[in-house]
Design a protein around this motif. Structure first.
Motif, PDB file in Angstrom:
ATOM      1  N   ALA A   1     -31.550  -9.738   7.086  1.00 24.00           N
ATOM      2  CA  ALA A   1     -31.488  -9.096   8.405  1.00 24.00           C
ATOM      3  C   ALA A   1     -31.199 -10.127   9.494  1.00 24.00           C
ATOM      4  O   ALA A   1     -30.365  -9.914  10.375  1.00 24.00           O
ATOM      5  CB  ALA A   1     -32.808  -8.374   8.690  1.00 24.00           C
ATOM      6  N   LEU A   2     -31.891 -11.282   9.416  1.00 24.64           N
ATOM      7  CA  LEU A   2     -31.680 -12.347  10.399  1.00 24.64           C
ATOM      8  C   LEU A   2     -30.231 -12.851  10.338  1.00 24.64           C
ATOM      9  O   LEU A   2     -29.572 -13.009  11.371  1.00 24.64           O
ATOM     10  CB  LEU A   2     -32.651 -13.504  10.137  1.00 24.64           C
ATOM     11  CG  LEU A   2     -32.408 -14.775  10.961  1.00 24.64           C
ATOM     12  CD1 LEU A   2     -32.600 -14.510  12.447  1.00 24.64           C
ATOM     13  CD2 LEU A   2     -33.333 -15.901  10.505  1.00 24.64           C
ATOM     14  N   THR A   3     -29.751 -13.070   9.115  1.00 26.06           N
ATOM     15  CA  THR A   3     -28.394 -13.603   8.939  1.00 26.06           C
ATOM     16  C   THR A   3     -27.357 -12.646   9.521  1.00 26.06           C
ATOM     17  O   THR A   3     -26.466 -13.049  10.279  1.00 26.06           O
ATOM     18  CB  THR A   3     -28.113 -13.835   7.440  1.00 26.06           C
ATOM     19  OG1 THR A   3     -29.078 -14.760   6.933  1.00 26.06           O
ATOM     20  CG2 THR A   3     -26.705 -14.379   7.231  1.00 26.06           C
TER      21      THR A   3
ATOM     22  N   ARG B   1     -27.767 -10.282  11.735  1.00 24.78           N
ATOM     23  CA  ARG B   1     -27.881 -10.164  13.194  1.00 24.78           C
ATOM     24  C   ARG B   1     -27.285 -11.377  13.898  1.00 24.78           C
ATOM     25  O   ARG B   1     -26.583 -11.276  14.901  1.00 24.78           O
ATOM     26  CB  ARG B   1     -29.355  -9.972  13.596  1.00 24.78           C
ATOM     27  CG  ARG B   1     -29.548  -9.734  15.080  1.00 24.78           C
ATOM     28  CD  ARG B   1     -28.853  -8.443  15.500  1.00 24.78           C
ATOM     29  NE  ARG B   1     -28.827  -8.289  16.936  1.00 24.78           N
ATOM     30  CZ  ARG B   1     -29.382  -7.264  17.595  1.00 24.78           C
ATOM     31  NH1 ARG B   1     -29.987  -6.294  16.930  1.00 24.78           N
ATOM     32  NH2 ARG B   1     -29.325  -7.195  18.903  1.00 24.78           N
ATOM     33  N   TYR B   2     -27.571 -12.569  13.337  1.00 26.12           N
ATOM     34  CA  TYR B   2     -27.028 -13.806  13.920  1.00 26.12           C
ATOM     35  C   TYR B   2     -25.491 -13.786  13.890  1.00 26.12           C
ATOM     36  O   TYR B   2     -24.836 -14.094  14.890  1.00 26.12           O
ATOM     37  CB  TYR B   2     -27.570 -15.020  13.154  1.00 26.12           C
ATOM     38  CG  TYR B   2     -26.959 -16.341  13.566  1.00 26.12           C
ATOM     39  CD1 TYR B   2     -27.125 -16.841  14.858  1.00 26.12           C
ATOM     40  CD2 TYR B   2     -26.205 -17.093  12.667  1.00 26.12           C
ATOM     41  CE1 TYR B   2     -26.556 -18.050  15.236  1.00 26.12           C
ATOM     42  CE2 TYR B   2     -25.635 -18.302  13.038  1.00 26.12           C
ATOM     43  CZ  TYR B   2     -25.811 -18.773  14.322  1.00 26.12           C
ATOM     44  OH  TYR B   2     -25.242 -19.970  14.695  1.00 26.12           O
TER      45      TYR B   2
ATOM     46  N   MET C   1     -40.092 -16.478   4.953  1.00 28.54           N
ATOM     47  CA  MET C   1     -39.480 -15.157   5.199  1.00 28.54           C
ATOM     48  C   MET C   1     -39.064 -14.525   3.874  1.00 28.54           C
ATOM     49  O   MET C   1     -38.647 -15.223   2.951  1.00 28.54           O
ATOM     50  CB  MET C   1     -38.245 -15.308   6.089  1.00 28.54           C
ATOM     51  CG  MET C   1     -38.581 -15.638   7.543  1.00 28.54           C
ATOM     52  SD  MET C   1     -37.106 -15.974   8.531  1.00 28.54           S
ATOM     53  CE  MET C   1     -36.508 -14.328   8.866  1.00 28.54           C
ATOM     54  N   SER C   2     -39.137 -13.209   3.808  1.00 25.80           N
ATOM     55  CA  SER C   2     -38.709 -12.516   2.596  1.00 25.80           C
ATOM     56  C   SER C   2     -37.185 -12.478   2.553  1.00 25.80           C
ATOM     57  O   SER C   2     -36.506 -12.718   3.554  1.00 25.80           O
ATOM     58  CB  SER C   2     -39.263 -11.089   2.568  1.00 25.80           C
ATOM     59  OG  SER C   2     -38.591 -10.288   3.528  1.00 25.80           O
TER      60      SER C   2
ATOM     61  N   VAL D   1     -26.806 -16.695   1.436  1.00 24.58           N
ATOM     62  CA  VAL D   1     -26.733 -16.519   2.891  1.00 24.58           C
ATOM     63  C   VAL D   1     -25.262 -16.509   3.336  1.00 24.58           C
ATOM     64  O   VAL D   1     -24.857 -15.700   4.180  1.00 24.58           O
ATOM     65  CB  VAL D   1     -27.541 -17.622   3.621  1.00 24.58           C
ATOM     66  CG1 VAL D   1     -27.360 -17.526   5.133  1.00 24.58           C
ATOM     67  CG2 VAL D   1     -29.027 -17.523   3.269  1.00 24.58           C
TER      68      VAL D   1
ATOM     69  N   VAL E   1     -22.976 -13.751   5.382  1.00 25.41           N
ATOM     70  CA  VAL E   1     -22.130 -14.100   6.540  1.00 25.41           C
ATOM     71  C   VAL E   1     -20.737 -13.507   6.336  1.00 25.41           C
ATOM     72  O   VAL E   1     -20.185 -12.838   7.212  1.00 25.41           O
ATOM     73  CB  VAL E   1     -22.033 -15.633   6.730  1.00 25.41           C
ATOM     74  CG1 VAL E   1     -21.004 -15.982   7.801  1.00 25.41           C
ATOM     75  CG2 VAL E   1     -23.394 -16.227   7.082  1.00 25.41           C
TER      76      VAL E   1
ATOM     77  N   ARG F   1     -35.339  -9.865   2.329  1.00 24.78           N
ATOM     78  CA  ARG F   1     -34.830  -8.822   3.221  1.00 24.78           C
ATOM     79  C   ARG F   1     -34.805  -9.310   4.667  1.00 24.78           C
ATOM     80  O   ARG F   1     -33.851  -9.063   5.417  1.00 24.78           O
ATOM     81  CB  ARG F   1     -35.686  -7.551   3.107  1.00 24.78           C
ATOM     82  CG  ARG F   1     -35.062  -6.333   3.777  1.00 24.78           C
ATOM     83  CD  ARG F   1     -36.088  -5.292   4.204  1.00 24.78           C
ATOM     84  NE  ARG F   1     -37.054  -5.821   5.155  1.00 24.78           N
ATOM     85  CZ  ARG F   1     -36.833  -5.980   6.461  1.00 24.78           C
ATOM     86  NH1 ARG F   1     -35.664  -5.667   6.997  1.00 24.78           N
ATOM     87  NH2 ARG F   1     -37.768  -6.496   7.243  1.00 24.78           N
ATOM     88  N   GLU F   2     -35.860 -10.034   5.060  1.00 28.43           N
ATOM     89  CA  GLU F   2     -35.906 -10.569   6.429  1.00 28.43           C
ATOM     90  C   GLU F   2     -34.782 -11.594   6.651  1.00 28.43           C
ATOM     91  O   GLU F   2     -34.142 -11.602   7.705  1.00 28.43           O
ATOM     92  CB  GLU F   2     -37.266 -11.234   6.691  1.00 28.43           C
ATOM     93  CG  GLU F   2     -38.412 -10.233   6.816  1.00 28.43           C
ATOM     94  CD  GLU F   2     -39.782 -10.897   6.825  1.00 28.43           C
ATOM     95  OE1 GLU F   2     -40.756 -10.247   7.242  1.00 28.43           O
ATOM     96  OE2 GLU F   2     -39.892 -12.073   6.392  1.00 28.43           O
ATOM     97  N   LEU F   3     -34.556 -12.443   5.637  1.00 27.72           N
ATOM     98  CA  LEU F   3     -33.479 -13.442   5.746  1.00 27.72           C
ATOM     99  C   LEU F   3     -32.114 -12.776   5.890  1.00 27.72           C
ATOM    100  O   LEU F   3     -31.280 -13.216   6.675  1.00 27.72           O
ATOM    101  CB  LEU F   3     -33.466 -14.347   4.512  1.00 27.72           C
ATOM    102  CG  LEU F   3     -34.448 -15.510   4.489  1.00 27.72           C
ATOM    103  CD1 LEU F   3     -34.362 -16.226   3.140  1.00 27.72           C
ATOM    104  CD2 LEU F   3     -34.173 -16.493   5.619  1.00 27.72           C
TER     105      LEU F   3
ATOM    106  N   ASN G   1     -32.070 -25.056   4.345  1.00 28.89           N
ATOM    107  CA  ASN G   1     -32.650 -23.722   4.106  1.00 28.89           C
ATOM    108  C   ASN G   1     -31.639 -22.572   4.111  1.00 28.89           C
ATOM    109  O   ASN G   1     -32.040 -21.412   4.253  1.00 28.89           O
ATOM    110  CB  ASN G   1     -33.775 -23.408   5.112  1.00 28.89           C
ATOM    111  CG  ASN G   1     -34.995 -24.283   4.878  1.00 28.89           C
ATOM    112  OD1 ASN G   1     -35.276 -24.675   3.758  1.00 28.89           O
ATOM    113  ND2 ASN G   1     -35.715 -24.584   5.949  1.00 28.89           N
ATOM    114  N   THR G   2     -30.368 -22.863   3.958  1.00 29.24           N
ATOM    115  CA  THR G   2     -29.401 -21.779   3.747  1.00 29.24           C
ATOM    116  C   THR G   2     -28.588 -22.111   2.490  1.00 29.24           C
ATOM    117  O   THR G   2     -28.402 -23.277   2.155  1.00 29.24           O
ATOM    118  CB  THR G   2     -28.453 -21.575   4.939  1.00 29.24           C
ATOM    119  OG1 THR G   2     -27.797 -22.809   5.249  1.00 29.24           O
ATOM    120  CG2 THR G   2     -29.202 -21.087   6.161  1.00 29.24           C
TER     121      THR G   2
END
Lengths: 97, 301
Positions: B8-10, B12-13, B1-2, B38, B42, B4-6, B33-34
Protein backbone atom coordinates in the motif's frame (compact mmCIF):
# COMPACT_ATOMS: atom_id res chain seq x y z
CA UNK A 1 23.04 10.68 11.04
CA UNK A 2 22.35 14.05 12.67
CA UNK A 3 25.40 13.87 14.96
CA UNK A 4 27.65 13.76 11.89
CA UNK A 5 26.11 16.84 10.29
CA UNK A 6 24.83 17.17 6.75
CA UNK A 7 25.67 14.33 4.39
CA UNK A 8 25.00 16.63 1.44
CA UNK A 9 27.53 19.13 2.82
CA UNK A 10 30.08 16.32 3.11
CA UNK A 11 29.41 15.53 -0.57
CA UNK A 12 29.97 19.21 -1.46
CA UNK A 13 33.36 19.17 0.32
CA UNK A 14 34.44 16.27 -1.88
CA UNK A 15 33.05 18.02 -4.95
CA UNK A 16 34.73 21.37 -4.27
CA UNK A 17 38.21 19.91 -3.97
CA UNK A 18 37.94 18.22 -7.37
CA UNK A 19 36.25 21.23 -9.00
CA UNK A 20 39.11 23.49 -7.83
CA UNK A 21 41.74 21.23 -9.36
CA UNK A 22 39.74 21.10 -12.61
CA UNK A 23 39.45 24.91 -12.70
CA UNK A 24 35.74 24.36 -13.21
CA UNK A 25 33.85 27.34 -14.67
CA UNK A 26 32.15 29.18 -11.76
CA UNK A 27 28.74 29.11 -13.49
CA UNK A 28 28.91 25.36 -14.15
CA UNK A 29 30.11 24.94 -10.54
CA UNK A 30 26.93 26.64 -9.29
CA UNK A 31 24.70 24.49 -11.48
CA UNK A 32 26.35 21.21 -10.46
CA UNK A 33 26.09 21.95 -6.74
CA UNK A 34 22.30 22.41 -6.82
CA UNK A 35 19.77 19.57 -7.13
CA UNK A 36 17.64 19.88 -10.26
CA UNK A 37 14.44 18.88 -8.52
CA UNK A 38 13.36 17.86 -4.99
CA UNK A 39 9.91 16.41 -4.32
CA UNK A 40 8.31 15.85 -0.89
CA UNK A 41 5.06 13.86 -0.66
CA UNK A 42 2.80 12.60 2.13
CA UNK A 43 1.59 9.03 1.72
CA UNK A 44 -1.44 8.02 3.81
CA UNK A 45 -1.59 4.26 4.39
CA UNK A 46 -4.34 2.22 6.04
CA UNK A 47 -2.40 0.04 8.49
CA UNK A 48 -3.37 -3.50 9.52
CA UNK A 49 -4.43 -2.11 12.91
CA UNK A 50 -7.18 -0.13 11.16
CA UNK A 51 -5.45 3.17 11.87
CA UNK A 52 -4.22 5.58 9.20
CA UNK A 53 -0.51 6.39 9.17
CA UNK A 54 1.04 9.14 7.03
CA UNK A 55 4.55 8.48 5.67
CA UNK A 56 6.71 11.25 4.26
CA UNK A 57 8.40 10.41 0.97
CA UNK A 58 11.15 12.15 -0.98
CA UNK A 59 12.41 11.95 -4.55
CA UNK A 60 15.41 14.00 -5.62
CA UNK A 61 16.51 14.27 -9.26
CA UNK A 62 19.96 15.76 -8.90
CA UNK A 63 20.79 16.03 -12.60
CA UNK A 64 19.14 15.03 -15.89
CA UNK A 65 21.91 16.46 -18.02
CA UNK A 66 23.19 13.09 -19.29
CA UNK A 67 19.79 11.34 -19.49
CA UNK A 68 17.02 10.18 -17.17
CA UNK A 69 17.43 10.46 -13.40
CA UNK A 70 18.24 7.17 -11.63
CA UNK A 71 18.34 6.09 -8.02
CA UNK A 72 17.17 3.90 -5.19
CA UNK A 73 14.05 3.88 -3.05
CA UNK A 74 15.05 3.59 0.63
CA UNK A 75 12.54 2.62 3.32
CA UNK A 76 13.97 3.80 6.65
CA UNK A 77 12.59 5.91 9.54
CA UNK A 78 15.79 8.02 9.58
CA UNK A 79 15.62 9.07 5.91
CA UNK A 80 15.88 12.85 5.43
CA UNK A 81 15.75 15.18 2.44
CA UNK A 82 19.44 15.92 3.10
CA UNK A 83 20.38 12.23 2.87
CA UNK A 84 18.29 11.64 -0.26
CA UNK A 85 19.82 14.72 -1.92
CA UNK A 86 23.32 13.41 -1.19
CA UNK A 87 22.42 9.94 -2.51
CA UNK A 88 21.00 11.54 -5.67
CA UNK A 89 24.17 13.60 -6.13
CA UNK A 90 26.33 10.49 -5.73
CA UNK A 91 24.28 8.80 -8.47
CA UNK A 92 25.22 11.72 -10.73
CA UNK A 93 28.92 11.27 -9.89
CA UNK A 94 28.89 7.50 -10.35
CA UNK A 95 31.87 6.75 -12.52
CA UNK A 96 31.30 3.44 -14.33
CA UNK A 97 28.08 3.59 -16.39
CA UNK B 1 5.42 -3.39 8.37
CA UNK B 2 3.36 -6.21 6.91
CA UNK B 3 3.56 -7.16 3.26
CA UNK B 4 0.14 -5.59 2.62
CA UNK B 5 1.19 -2.34 4.32
CA UNK B 6 4.43 -2.26 2.29
CA UNK B 7 2.49 -2.74 -0.93
CA UNK B 8 0.00 0.00 0.00
CA UNK B 9 2.83 2.40 0.91
CA UNK B 10 4.72 1.61 -2.30
CA UNK B 11 1.70 2.11 -4.56
CA UNK B 12 0.73 5.35 -2.81
CA UNK B 13 4.29 6.71 -3.02
CA UNK B 14 4.49 5.88 -6.73
CA UNK B 15 1.09 7.51 -7.34
CA UNK B 16 2.34 10.66 -5.56
CA UNK B 17 5.47 10.96 -7.73
CA UNK B 18 3.92 9.55 -10.93
CA UNK B 19 4.39 12.73 -12.99
CA UNK B 20 8.08 12.84 -12.16
CA UNK B 21 9.07 9.26 -13.09
CA UNK B 22 9.15 7.27 -16.33
CA UNK B 23 11.63 5.45 -18.58
CA UNK B 24 12.72 8.79 -20.10
CA UNK B 25 12.44 10.82 -16.88
CA UNK B 26 13.51 9.03 -13.71
CA UNK B 27 14.04 5.32 -13.12
CA UNK B 28 13.88 4.11 -9.48
CA UNK B 29 15.73 1.03 -8.15
CA UNK B 30 16.08 -0.93 -4.89
CA UNK B 31 17.99 0.45 -1.90
CA UNK B 32 17.95 -0.16 1.86
CA UNK B 33 14.86 -2.26 2.82
CA UNK B 34 13.43 -2.44 -0.71
CA UNK B 35 13.73 -5.43 -3.05
CA UNK B 36 12.57 -6.89 -6.36
CA UNK B 37 8.99 -7.36 -5.09
CA UNK B 38 8.77 -3.66 -4.21
CA UNK B 39 10.10 -2.82 -7.69
CA UNK B 40 7.40 -5.09 -9.21
CA UNK B 41 4.75 -3.00 -7.39
CA UNK B 42 6.41 0.21 -8.66
CA UNK B 43 6.29 -1.14 -12.22
CA UNK B 44 2.68 -2.29 -11.91
CA UNK B 45 1.42 0.96 -10.36
CA UNK B 46 3.12 3.07 -13.02
CA UNK B 47 1.86 0.76 -15.81
CA UNK B 48 -1.75 0.95 -14.52
CA UNK B 49 -1.54 4.76 -14.57
CA UNK B 50 -0.13 5.07 -18.10
CA UNK B 51 -2.38 2.34 -19.51
CA UNK B 52 0.24 -0.07 -20.81
CA UNK B 53 2.96 -2.30 -19.41
CA UNK B 54 6.11 -0.22 -18.95
CA UNK B 55 8.98 -2.34 -17.61
CA UNK B 56 11.73 0.26 -18.18
CA UNK B 57 10.32 2.64 -15.53
CA UNK B 58 12.17 0.81 -12.74
CA UNK B 59 15.18 -1.52 -12.40
CA UNK B 60 16.02 -4.30 -9.98
CA UNK B 61 12.78 -6.08 -10.98
CA UNK B 62 12.16 -9.83 -10.74
CA UNK B 63 13.51 -11.74 -13.78
CA UNK B 64 9.98 -12.75 -14.76
CA UNK B 65 8.93 -9.16 -15.48
CA UNK B 66 11.85 -7.55 -17.22
CA UNK B 67 14.63 -7.89 -14.68
CA UNK B 68 18.20 -8.60 -15.76
CA UNK B 69 20.26 -11.63 -14.92
CA UNK B 70 23.24 -10.56 -12.85
CA UNK B 71 21.49 -7.46 -11.42
CA UNK B 72 21.23 -8.80 -7.86
CA UNK B 73 24.95 -9.63 -7.79
CA UNK B 74 26.05 -6.52 -9.71
CA UNK B 75 27.14 -4.22 -6.87
CA UNK B 76 29.04 -7.03 -5.16
CA UNK B 77 30.64 -8.09 -8.45
CA UNK B 78 31.79 -4.51 -9.03
CA UNK B 79 33.24 -4.42 -5.51
CA UNK B 80 35.16 -7.63 -6.22
CA UNK B 81 36.53 -6.20 -9.49
CA UNK B 82 37.80 -2.93 -7.98
CA UNK B 83 39.25 -4.72 -4.93
CA UNK B 84 41.16 -7.02 -7.31
CA UNK B 85 42.40 -4.08 -9.41
CA UNK B 86 43.39 -2.07 -6.32
CA UNK B 87 45.40 -5.02 -4.98
CA UNK B 88 47.10 -5.45 -8.35
CA UNK B 89 47.95 -1.72 -8.38
CA UNK B 90 49.57 -2.02 -4.94
CA UNK B 91 51.54 -5.07 -6.07
CA UNK B 92 49.73 -8.00 -4.52
CA UNK B 93 47.28 -10.63 -5.71
CA UNK B 94 43.70 -10.74 -4.43
CA UNK B 95 44.17 -14.51 -4.42
CA UNK B 96 45.38 -15.29 -0.92
CA UNK B 97 44.70 -11.75 0.37
CA UNK B 98 42.85 -11.40 3.70
CA UNK B 99 39.63 -9.37 3.80
CA UNK B 100 37.22 -8.02 6.42
CA UNK B 101 33.67 -7.01 5.49
CA UNK B 102 31.16 -4.90 7.44
CA UNK B 103 27.62 -5.79 6.37
CA UNK B 104 26.24 -9.04 5.00
CA UNK B 105 23.22 -7.78 3.06
CA UNK B 106 22.97 -7.97 -0.71
CA UNK B 107 26.25 -6.12 -1.28
CA UNK B 108 28.38 -7.54 1.56
CA UNK B 109 27.34 -11.16 1.05
CA UNK B 110 27.81 -11.20 -2.73
CA UNK B 111 31.18 -9.39 -2.38
CA UNK B 112 32.28 -12.01 0.16
CA UNK B 113 31.14 -14.86 -2.06
CA UNK B 114 32.83 -13.58 -5.24
CA UNK B 115 36.04 -12.57 -3.47
CA UNK B 116 36.24 -16.01 -1.84
CA UNK B 117 35.72 -17.58 -5.27
CA UNK B 118 38.59 -15.40 -6.53
CA UNK B 119 40.79 -17.02 -3.88
CA UNK B 120 40.72 -14.35 -1.16
CA UNK B 121 40.39 -15.26 2.52
CA UNK B 122 37.37 -13.57 4.13
CA UNK B 123 38.62 -13.48 7.73
CA UNK B 124 35.94 -11.30 9.36
CA UNK B 125 32.32 -10.33 8.75
CA UNK B 126 30.04 -8.22 10.95
CA UNK B 127 26.40 -7.20 10.57
CA UNK B 128 23.57 -5.46 12.49
CA UNK B 129 23.66 -8.09 15.26
CA UNK B 130 27.26 -9.22 15.67
CA UNK B 131 30.12 -10.75 13.76
CA UNK B 132 32.40 -13.69 13.15
CA UNK B 133 36.16 -14.15 12.72
CA UNK B 134 38.28 -16.96 11.34
CA UNK B 135 41.95 -16.28 10.57
CA UNK B 136 42.11 -19.18 8.11
CA UNK B 137 39.20 -17.76 6.15
CA UNK B 138 35.48 -18.19 6.78
CA UNK B 139 33.59 -20.87 4.86
CA UNK B 140 31.46 -18.43 2.85
CA UNK B 141 28.90 -20.90 1.38
CA UNK B 142 28.20 -22.13 4.94
CA UNK B 143 28.07 -18.54 6.25
CA UNK B 144 25.57 -17.59 3.51
CA UNK B 145 23.41 -20.53 4.58
CA UNK B 146 23.68 -19.52 8.26
CA UNK B 147 22.74 -15.91 7.44
CA UNK B 148 19.79 -17.06 5.34
CA UNK B 149 18.45 -19.14 8.24
CA UNK B 150 19.19 -16.78 11.14
CA UNK B 151 19.06 -13.35 9.39
CA UNK B 152 22.52 -12.64 10.83
CA UNK B 153 26.10 -13.93 10.68
CA UNK B 154 26.19 -13.78 14.49
CA UNK B 155 26.57 -17.16 16.16
CA UNK B 156 28.12 -18.82 13.08
CA UNK B 157 29.88 -21.94 14.40
CA UNK B 158 32.79 -21.71 11.91
CA UNK B 159 34.57 -18.90 13.74
CA UNK B 160 34.84 -16.74 16.85
CA UNK B 161 32.72 -13.69 17.72
CA UNK B 162 33.85 -10.35 16.25
CA UNK B 163 32.73 -6.78 16.98
CA UNK B 164 32.66 -3.87 14.54
CA UNK B 165 35.56 -2.22 16.39
CA UNK B 166 37.62 -5.41 16.04
CA UNK B 167 36.68 -5.69 12.36
CA UNK B 168 38.05 -2.25 11.55
CA UNK B 169 41.27 -3.02 13.47
CA UNK B 170 41.85 -6.40 11.77
CA UNK B 171 45.27 -7.39 10.44
CA UNK B 172 43.78 -7.74 6.95
CA UNK B 173 44.89 -6.57 3.52
CA UNK B 174 41.48 -5.17 2.57
CA UNK B 175 38.55 -3.79 4.60
CA UNK B 176 35.17 -3.37 2.92
CA UNK B 177 32.47 -1.28 4.63
CA UNK B 178 29.27 -2.52 2.97
CA UNK B 179 26.60 -1.20 5.36
CA UNK B 180 25.54 2.42 5.95
CA UNK B 181 27.02 5.93 6.04
CA UNK B 182 29.58 7.21 8.59
CA UNK B 183 31.04 3.89 9.80
CA UNK B 184 34.75 4.76 9.62
CA UNK B 185 35.23 7.85 11.79
CA UNK B 186 38.02 9.77 13.58
CA UNK B 187 37.67 7.19 16.38
CA UNK B 188 38.44 4.02 14.41
CA UNK B 189 40.32 5.34 11.35
CA UNK B 190 43.70 5.51 13.18
CA UNK B 191 43.38 1.79 14.02
CA UNK B 192 42.84 0.57 10.48
CA UNK B 193 45.70 -1.71 9.44
CA UNK B 194 44.41 -2.66 6.00
CA UNK B 195 46.22 -1.36 2.93
CA UNK B 196 42.97 -0.97 0.98
CA UNK B 197 39.51 0.26 1.99
CA UNK B 198 36.78 -0.39 -0.60
CA UNK B 199 33.67 1.75 -0.03
CA UNK B 200 30.92 -0.67 -1.01
CA UNK B 201 28.38 1.41 0.96
CA UNK B 202 27.56 5.05 0.20
CA UNK B 203 29.58 7.48 2.31
CA UNK B 204 30.91 4.95 4.86
CA UNK B 205 34.03 7.06 5.62
CA UNK B 206 33.53 10.51 7.17
CA UNK B 207 35.55 13.35 5.56
CA UNK B 208 37.73 13.67 8.70
CA UNK B 209 38.38 9.93 8.77
CA UNK B 210 39.21 10.06 5.07
CA UNK B 211 41.96 12.61 5.81
CA UNK B 212 43.41 10.28 8.45
CA UNK B 213 43.40 7.34 6.03
CA UNK B 214 45.10 9.43 3.34
CA UNK B 215 47.82 10.59 5.76
CA UNK B 216 48.42 6.98 6.73
CA UNK B 217 48.72 5.92 3.10
CA UNK B 218 45.64 3.70 2.98
CA UNK B 219 44.38 3.25 -0.61
CA UNK B 220 40.66 4.12 -0.50
CA UNK B 221 38.46 3.09 -3.44
CA UNK B 222 35.64 5.67 -3.18
CA UNK B 223 31.94 4.80 -3.17
CA UNK B 224 31.18 6.54 -6.47
CA UNK B 225 33.59 4.09 -8.12
CA UNK B 226 33.39 1.02 -5.85
CA UNK B 227 29.62 0.54 -5.74
CA UNK B 228 28.82 1.66 -9.29
CA UNK B 229 28.36 -1.93 -10.47
CA UNK B 230 24.74 -1.80 -9.27
CA UNK B 231 23.74 1.24 -11.29
CA UNK B 232 25.71 -0.07 -14.26
CA UNK B 233 23.66 -3.27 -14.47
CA UNK B 234 20.52 -1.22 -13.71
CA UNK B 235 21.43 0.67 -16.85
CA UNK B 236 21.85 -2.67 -18.67
CA UNK B 237 18.39 -3.72 -17.40
CA UNK B 238 16.84 -0.49 -18.70
CA UNK B 239 18.57 -1.04 -22.07
CA UNK B 240 17.27 -4.64 -22.29
CA UNK B 241 13.72 -3.56 -21.35
CA UNK B 242 13.68 -0.90 -24.05
CA UNK B 243 15.25 -3.24 -26.57
CA UNK B 244 12.89 -6.10 -25.70
CA UNK B 245 15.79 -8.53 -25.94
CA UNK B 246 17.49 -10.10 -22.95
CA UNK B 247 21.16 -10.98 -22.60
CA UNK B 248 22.84 -14.08 -21.20
CA UNK B 249 24.35 -13.76 -17.74
CA UNK B 250 27.84 -14.14 -19.25
CA UNK B 251 27.12 -11.10 -21.48
CA UNK B 252 25.99 -9.01 -18.50
CA UNK B 253 29.03 -9.98 -16.43
CA UNK B 254 31.46 -9.44 -19.31
CA UNK B 255 30.07 -5.94 -20.01
CA UNK B 256 30.12 -5.11 -16.29
CA UNK B 257 33.73 -6.32 -16.01
CA UNK B 258 34.70 -4.08 -18.93
CA UNK B 259 32.90 -0.99 -17.52
CA UNK B 260 34.32 -1.41 -14.00
CA UNK B 261 37.83 -2.11 -15.28
CA UNK B 262 37.72 0.99 -17.50
CA UNK B 263 36.29 3.14 -14.71
CA UNK B 264 38.90 1.99 -12.18
CA UNK B 265 41.78 2.72 -14.53
CA UNK B 266 40.34 6.06 -15.72
CA UNK B 267 40.19 7.16 -12.06
CA UNK B 268 43.62 5.73 -11.30
CA UNK B 269 45.16 7.62 -14.26
CA UNK B 270 43.47 10.82 -13.11
CA UNK B 271 44.79 10.31 -9.57
CA UNK B 272 48.35 9.89 -10.91
CA UNK B 273 47.98 12.89 -13.25
CA UNK B 274 46.71 15.29 -10.57
CA UNK B 275 48.59 13.57 -7.69
CA UNK B 276 45.37 13.24 -5.68
CA UNK B 277 43.60 10.38 -3.93
CA UNK B 278 41.15 8.12 -5.75
CA UNK B 279 38.11 9.95 -4.37
CA UNK B 280 39.11 13.35 -5.69
CA UNK B 281 40.17 11.69 -8.95
CA UNK B 282 36.76 10.01 -9.31
CA UNK B 283 35.03 13.36 -8.79
CA UNK B 284 37.32 14.93 -11.40
CA UNK B 285 36.30 12.26 -13.95
CA UNK B 286 32.60 12.69 -13.13
CA UNK B 287 32.56 16.49 -12.95
CA UNK B 288 34.49 16.80 -16.21
CA UNK B 289 31.92 14.59 -17.95
CA UNK B 290 28.78 16.27 -16.57
CA UNK B 291 30.35 19.75 -16.81
CA UNK B 292 31.26 19.34 -20.47
CA UNK B 293 27.75 18.24 -21.40
CA UNK B 294 26.22 21.08 -19.34
CA UNK B 295 28.37 23.56 -21.25
CA UNK B 296 27.56 21.98 -24.65
CA UNK B 297 23.82 21.99 -23.99
CA UNK B 298 23.82 25.62 -22.91
CA UNK B 299 21.74 27.51 -20.38
CA UNK B 300 18.36 27.48 -22.23
CA UNK B 301 17.51 30.86 -20.74
Amino acid sequence: MAEHGSIFRAMLQEFDEAARLLHLDPGIWKILTHPKRQIIVSCPVLMDSGEIEVFTGYRVQYSITLGPAKGGIRYHPDVTLDEVTALAAWMTWNVAP
Amino acid sequence: MSRRELEALTRRYVAEIIDAIGPEKDVPAPDVNTNDQVMAWVMDTYSMHVGHTSTAVVTGKPLELGGSVGRREATGRGVMIVAREAARHLGFDIKGASIGIQGFGNVGSVSADLLAQAGARIVGVTDWKGGVYNGKGLDIPKLLEHARMHKTVDGFPGGEPLTNEQLFALEADVVIPAALENQITVENAPGIKARIVVEAANGPVTPEANNILQQRGVFVVPDILANSGGVTVSYFEWVQDRYGYFWEESDVNMRLEKKMHEAFHAVLQMSLKYKVDMRTAAYIVAIARVGTVTQLRGMYA
